[in-house]
Scaffold this motif. Structure first.
Motif, PDB file in Angstrom:
ATOM      1  N   LEU A 146     -36.999  26.637   4.429  1.00  0.00           N
ATOM      2  CA  LEU A 146     -37.229  26.364   5.848  1.00  0.00           C
ATOM      3  C   LEU A 146     -37.744  24.943   6.055  1.00  0.00           C
ATOM      4  N   GLU A 147     -38.663  24.509   5.182  1.00  0.00           N
ATOM      5  CA  GLU A 147     -39.215  23.164   5.360  1.00  0.00           C
ATOM      6  C   GLU A 147     -38.157  22.093   5.114  1.00  0.00           C
ATOM      7  N   SER A 148     -37.215  22.353   4.206  1.00  0.00           N
ATOM      8  CA  SER A 148     -36.132  21.388   3.981  1.00  0.00           C
ATOM      9  C   SER A 148     -35.291  21.235   5.232  1.00  0.00           C
ATOM     10  N   ILE A 149     -34.976  22.368   5.859  1.00  0.00           N
ATOM     11  CA  ILE A 149     -34.142  22.308   7.056  1.00  0.00           C
ATOM     12  C   ILE A 149     -34.896  21.589   8.178  1.00  0.00           C
ATOM     13  N   ALA A 150     -36.220  21.826   8.239  1.00  0.00           N
ATOM     14  CA  ALA A 150     -37.010  21.241   9.325  1.00  0.00           C
ATOM     15  C   ALA A 150     -37.364  19.778   9.063  1.00  0.00           C
ATOM     16  N   GLY A 151     -36.939  19.233   7.932  1.00  0.00           N
ATOM     17  CA  GLY A 151     -37.207  17.824   7.662  1.00  0.00           C
ATOM     18  C   GLY A 151     -38.575  17.564   7.083  1.00  0.00           C
ATOM     19  N   LEU A 152     -39.182  18.604   6.484  1.00  0.00           N
ATOM     20  CA  LEU A 152     -40.540  18.460   5.976  1.00  0.00           C
ATOM     21  C   LEU A 152     -40.597  18.508   4.452  1.00  0.00           C
ATOM     22  N   TYR A 153     -39.441  18.610   3.800  1.00  0.00           N
ATOM     23  CA  TYR A 153     -39.438  18.728   2.342  1.00  0.00           C
ATOM     24  C   TYR A 153     -38.377  17.784   1.798  1.00  0.00           C
ATOM     25  N   PRO A 154     -38.713  17.023   0.765  1.00  0.00           N
ATOM     26  CA  PRO A 154     -37.714  16.084   0.238  1.00  0.00           C
ATOM     27  C   PRO A 154     -36.521  16.822  -0.381  1.00  0.00           C
ATOM     28  N   ILE A 155     -35.318  16.450   0.033  1.00  0.00           N
ATOM     29  CA  ILE A 155     -34.115  17.116  -0.446  1.00  0.00           C
ATOM     30  C   ILE A 155     -33.489  16.243  -1.521  1.00  0.00           C
ATOM     31  N   SER A 156     -33.174  16.853  -2.657  1.00  0.00           N
ATOM     32  CA  SER A 156     -32.623  16.003  -3.711  1.00  0.00           C
ATOM     33  C   SER A 156     -31.101  15.949  -3.637  1.00  0.00           C
ATOM     34  N   SER A 157     -30.459  17.061  -3.279  1.00  0.00           N
ATOM     35  CA  SER A 157     -29.023  16.962  -3.007  1.00  0.00           C
ATOM     36  C   SER A 157     -28.593  18.112  -2.105  1.00  0.00           C
ATOM     37  N   GLY A 158     -27.435  17.971  -1.519  1.00  0.00           N
ATOM     38  CA  GLY A 158     -26.915  18.996  -0.632  1.00  0.00           C
ATOM     39  C   GLY A 158     -26.801  18.490   0.784  1.00  0.00           C
ATOM     40  N   SER A 159     -26.278  19.350   1.655  1.00  0.00           N
ATOM     41  CA  SER A 159     -26.118  18.922   3.035  1.00  0.00           C
ATOM     42  C   SER A 159     -26.556  20.026   3.997  1.00  0.00           C
ATOM     43  N   VAL A 160     -27.101  19.607   5.120  1.00  0.00           N
ATOM     44  CA  VAL A 160     -27.511  20.522   6.182  1.00  0.00           C
ATOM     45  C   VAL A 160     -26.853  20.018   7.461  1.00  0.00           C
ATOM     46  N   LEU A 161     -25.787  20.687   7.896  1.00  0.00           N
ATOM     47  CA  LEU A 161     -25.022  20.212   9.041  1.00  0.00           C
ATOM     48  C   LEU A 161     -25.324  21.041  10.272  1.00  0.00           C
ATOM     49  N   PHE A 162     -25.677  20.335  11.356  1.00  0.00           N
ATOM     50  CA  PHE A 162     -26.001  21.015  12.608  1.00  0.00           C
ATOM     51  C   PHE A 162     -24.855  20.837  13.592  1.00  0.00           C
ATOM     52  N   THR A 163     -24.405  21.939  14.216  1.00  0.00           N
ATOM     53  CA  THR A 163     -23.372  21.864  15.239  1.00  0.00           C
ATOM     54  C   THR A 163     -24.017  22.114  16.586  1.00  0.00           C
ATOM     55  N   PRO A 164     -24.003  21.149  17.478  1.00  0.00           N
ATOM     56  CA  PRO A 164     -24.651  21.337  18.779  1.00  0.00           C
ATOM     57  C   PRO A 164     -23.995  22.478  19.553  1.00  0.00           C
ATOM     58  N   PRO A 165     -24.790  23.291  20.252  1.00  0.00           N
ATOM     59  CA  PRO A 165     -24.236  24.429  20.998  1.00  0.00           C
ATOM     60  C   PRO A 165     -23.305  23.971  22.116  1.00  0.00           C
ATOM     61  N   GLU A 166     -23.591  22.785  22.683  1.00  0.00           N
ATOM     62  CA  GLU A 166     -22.768  22.323  23.804  1.00  0.00           C
ATOM     63  C   GLU A 166     -21.522  21.614  23.294  1.00  0.00           C
ATOM     64  N   GLY A 167     -21.264  21.731  22.005  1.00  0.00           N
ATOM     65  CA  GLY A 167     -20.128  21.033  21.415  1.00  0.00           C
ATOM     66  C   GLY A 167     -20.517  19.622  21.055  1.00  0.00           C
TER      67      GLY A 167
END
Lengths: 362, 514
Positions: free
Chosen positions: B302-323
């Motif tokens: 959860l903290e990685s997704i929220a930008g509070l934990y250092p991520i070493s690799s991988g991707s977290v892609l957000f799709t806006p609800p309004e497109g």
């Protein structure tokens, strides 16, 4: 049998404000009574005459009154300056050095620029130099803390010695006359770089401290910076969670704190003492830490706390000369009063109750 | 069950109950530890294992019940009482002075004359006797985690403990170190010591113990000889039969991927891998449950997704609800995420240490989300105050005023303030960690309803939980984490506790997610 201690200490529900104030007032009275007892037992003096002498020493003549309030203003100013850092739980005990480096920067400008450029420019450049020096003294420990989590208490303490030794060095460079080991009054005849007096010799520092009180209060209570400082002080994790850049807040706040300290240094040298000695700050950088904490970072309570400490200190001088008591005696009384005040906080926060006999066994 | 009459009890607990406020941590527990045995105390997180053991080591005092040590009724009111009775507990968090040597730490606090040489000899004797592998003169700061733990064990032995309680000792150990610990435990048992090991790792239970006692939701479920148990039977005892909670669960609406996580890997500051190639998607209009034993990577995820934990690799892609364009969240801190116009709400596990400021009132805490909105350098207090008033009334928060420090409120009210604030941000993603931990039934249902409401409004909701019954009834899908890896994603409507429980301990499917 359920063995447990006789007392039970538990946190109180919040006391209503007037009740808490009443307790505090009562405690101060009680401490004065106790001090009276100590006085009589140790010295045989009438406590009322000791108190009377203290008050006389602090407020007896208009000159004494002026000096006392000017000293209150200086102590209050430094206390206000250290407050943002402490609110952030940054243990800055380097106010002494931050003030002193401001004095040194001011001295440098006064000596090197005095009588060479218009007086107003000398004062302005002195002010800027002092603020910059104090800001640097605040920046260094904060930067190392933010980047490498160094211990700020040790760092700021060491910076005090650096400031003291730098001052000692330049005092010899600029000593007047050669070999005197001191600077003496700077530009005594031309008064170049001296802050103008407002009405009398005491008004300017008082005015500055008064303005600082209002500004710091508003800054801490109503500004975004003040809010960031409060959150960082409570929990850095919460601060990150709220999108506060913790490193930036630490550095910014310490730069501010250091600069405010050196503002007081500027006033000390340019507006009050017109000289530089290594002891010009006279421990007030440390006393200010106590004032700030004792007042729970409330600028208005700091006025009262500074007044109390300065009154006792000024009175001590009078006590030692007119009653023939040692100067330390007033310090003993100050210590007792402070002890009472600090102990009160414990009883306001916690409640101590006698234990009822152990719980029955199941 | 098949105890011989000649076997004596080292510990017997009779009808032990412990409450914290309105929460019952242990209810009417009857349990015994026989002399010279290794007993595993098994249970999910929050099942009351540590609380129960803390009553033996004198940290808590039971509200009801009686404890017998070697068949004598005793009162254990302090850790010293426990020591005097020969009970030694090895906690998860070590209590050692870094600058001291092993020997110095072991004799620290003991009364009598300080005789280092003698003490050192005695420490060495204990080490030789049980096969501990430490140097008595080594400083603690030079030691590995496993060596520090050994010092803790030698410390209690030195003080003459004959009953040892180990609280999740293997949580910090590598498999090799665990093997070594088990060997030492067997040596101690052979020497007549009685041991309790708290754990939720089933294979360890089977490997080391003679008997297993199971706790569930603060109650004693029963015990079984290890030789008669297997992973399946223990899982059944641990998670129990499904209890119907009657949580209202409407069907998801307009499900579409909101946040897609791909190959997420993170390391903690000690360099230990906390998340290992985690991939899944958080969808709008549904509640995604995340299950797993504690420390399987839930917090880091959860903290990685929220930008509070250092991520070493991988991707977290957000799709806006309004497109619109997809946004990469890796590399953004919470402020960047907000500035990018992504309304992500997060109810962290550590409510007062991360989600709220304890010394501030409700209003001050509302400002954690809106402090940047004021004019110029000044704060805006009006809107947060209005929001605080609204939450105060709508969620029936019990507090004297909106400026009353939240630290002094009860746990349930603290959580209402936090959840209320996060929902008020009109989030498109709402992540919650242990949202009902420590809360009473009514507040818990309030939270469930709030989350379901959010789901029906099209929010992508994440619910990290520890109570499988709740996960099964509240969520639409459940992702199971085990050791930082995804061990499975199941449909919450069709799965059962056995399947999820098995995934949590890696019995069924996804043995290796590589």
């Amino acid at each position: 049998m359920h063995k447990q201690s006789l007392f039970h200490i538990s946190k109180r529900e919040a006391l209503p404000l007037h009740k808490a104030l009443l307790i505090r007032g009562g405690i101060i009275l009680l401490s004065l009574v106790f001090c009276g007892l100590v006085t009589t037992v140790l010295t045989g003096e009438n406590p009322f005459s000791v108190y009377g002498t203290i008050l006389d020493g602090a407020f007896g003549t208009s000159r004494r009154l002026g000096v006392t309030f000017r000293n209150v203003a200086i102590l209050l100013g430094i206390s206000l300056a250290v407050t943002p850092a402490f609110k952030m739980r940054f243990w800055n005990i380097g106010a002494e050095g931050q003030v002193l480096i401001g004095c040194l920067a001011t001295t440098a400008c006064m000596i090197l620029l005095g009588d060479k450029i218009p007086n107003i420019l000398v004062i302005l450049i002195s002010l800027i130099a002092a603020l910059a020096a104090g800001a640097l003294w605040g920046f260094l420990p904060a930067f190392f803390k933010a980047k490498w989590n160094t211990n700020e208490t040790l760092f700021t303490l060491m910076m005090n010695y650096v400031a003291t030794q730098l001052s000692a060095f330049f005092i010899i460079v600029w000593e007047v006359p050669k070999g005197a080991g001191k600077i003496g009054i700077i530009n005594q005849t031309t008064k170049a770089g001296w802050l103008p007096e407002l009405g009398n010799a005491y008004m300017l520092p008082i005015l500055v401290a008064a303005i600082m009180t209002g500004v710091i209060y508003i800054y801490m209570q109503y500004s975004k910076h003040g809010y960031e400082i409060a959150v960082v002080g409570e929990s850095q994790r919460t601060a990150s969670y709220a999108g506060i850049k913790v490193d930036r807040v630490i550095i910014r706040t310490m730069v501010l704190s250091g600069a405010l300290c050196s503002l007081i240094g500027f006033i000390l040298t340019s507006g009050v003492d017109h000289t530089l000695t290594t002891t010009i700050v006279d421990g007030r950088g440390f006393t200010a830490v106590m004032v700030s904490w004792m007042s729970k970072f409330n600028p208005f309570i700091m006025i009262a706390a500074s007044l109390l400490l300065v009154t006792m200190d000024r009175g001590a001088t009078e006590v030692s000369s007119s009653l023939g008591l040692n100067h330390s005696f007033a310090d003993i009384l100050t210590g007792i009063i402070l002890f009472f005040i600090i102990a009160t906080e414990f009883f306001i926060t916690y409640k101590v109750s006698l234990r009822k006999s152990g719980k029955k066994e199941g | 069950m098949t105890a011989l009459e000649t076997v004596k009890n080292a510990i017997k607990m009779e009808n032990i109950t412990k409450r914290f406020g309105s929460v019952v941590a242990n209810r009417g527990i009857n349990m015994e530890l026989r002399e010279g045995e290794i007993l595993s105390l098994l249970g999910e997180n929050g099942s009351g294992k540590t609380t129960l053991m803390n009553m033996l080591s004198g940290i808590y005092f039971p509200d009801e019940g009686q404890i017998y040590i070697h068949d004598q009724p005793v009162t254990i009111a302090s850790p010293k009482d426990a020591f005097d009775l020969g009970i030694g507990m090895i906690h998860q968090h070590f209590k050692l002075v870094d600058l001291f040597t092993a020997t110095e730490n072991i004799i620290l606090g003991l009364e009598g004359k300080l005789d280092r040489a003698n003490a050192r000899k005695k420490v060495q004797e204990i080490c030789d006797k049980y096969g501990f592998d430490i140097d008595p003169d080594m400083k603690i700061y030079d030691m590995s985690v496993s060596q520090k733990q050994t010092v803790e064990i030698v410390k209690v032995l030195y003080r003459g403990a004959d009953i040892l309680i180990l609280d999740e000792p293997t949580a910090v150990l590598t498999p090799q170190e665990t093997e070594k610990l088990f060997a030492v435990m067997r040596n101690m048992k052979a020497d007549g010591k009685s041991l309790i090991i708290i754990t939720h790792k089933l294979h360890e239970v089977l490997a080391v113990s003679d008997r297993v006692a199971v706790l569930r939701k603060g109650e004693y479920i029963g015990d079984v000889a290890t030789k008669d148990a297997n992973q399946q039977s223990l899982t059944d005892m641990m998670v129990g039969r499904s209890v119907s909670l009657n949580i209202d669960r409407p069907l998801p609406v307009n499900v579409e991927p909101r946040v897609v996580i791909d190959g997420l890997t993170v390391f903690d500051e000690l360099g230990v891998k906390r998340l290992d190639d985690v991939s899944f998607s958080i969808n709008s209009g549904e509640i995604l449950g995340i299950a797993g034993v504690a420390g399987s990577g839930q917090r880091e995820l959860l903290e990685s997704i929220a930008g509070l934990y250092p991520i070493s690799s991988g991707s977290v892609l957000f799709t806006p609800p309004e497109g619109g364009e997809q946004q990469q969240l890796v590399g953004k801190d919470p402020m960047d995420i907000r500035k990018a116009g992504i309304a992500m709400s997060f109810v962290p596990e550590d409510r007062l240490g991360m989600g709220l400021v304890g010394s501030m009132g409700m209003t001050g805490n509302m400002m954690l989300r809106s402090w940047r909105k004021g004019k110029g350098i000044f704060l805006d207090r009006k809107d947060p105050e209005a929001l605080a008033q609204r939450i105060w009334q709508e969620l029936e928060v019990v507090t004297p005023s909106t400026s009353f420090p939240v630290r002094r409120m009860s746990g349930g009210n603290v959580q209402k303030v936090l959840v209320g604030r996060e929902i008020a941000q009109a989030p498109s993603v709402l992540m919650t960690a242990y949202a009902v931990r420590g809360l009473d039934i009514n507040t818990s249902y309030t939270i469930y309803n709030l989350l379901t409401e959010q789901k029906m409004q099209g929010v992508a909701v994440v619910y990290v939980g520890e109570d499988l019954d709740v996960l099964l009834e509240l969520c639409d899908r459940i992702l199971v984490l085990c050791g930082g890896q995804v061990s499975g994603v199941v449909d919450a409507r069709t799965t059962d506790k056995m399947e999820v429980g098995a995934l949590m301990t890696r019995m069924g499917g996804g043995q290796n997610n590589a």
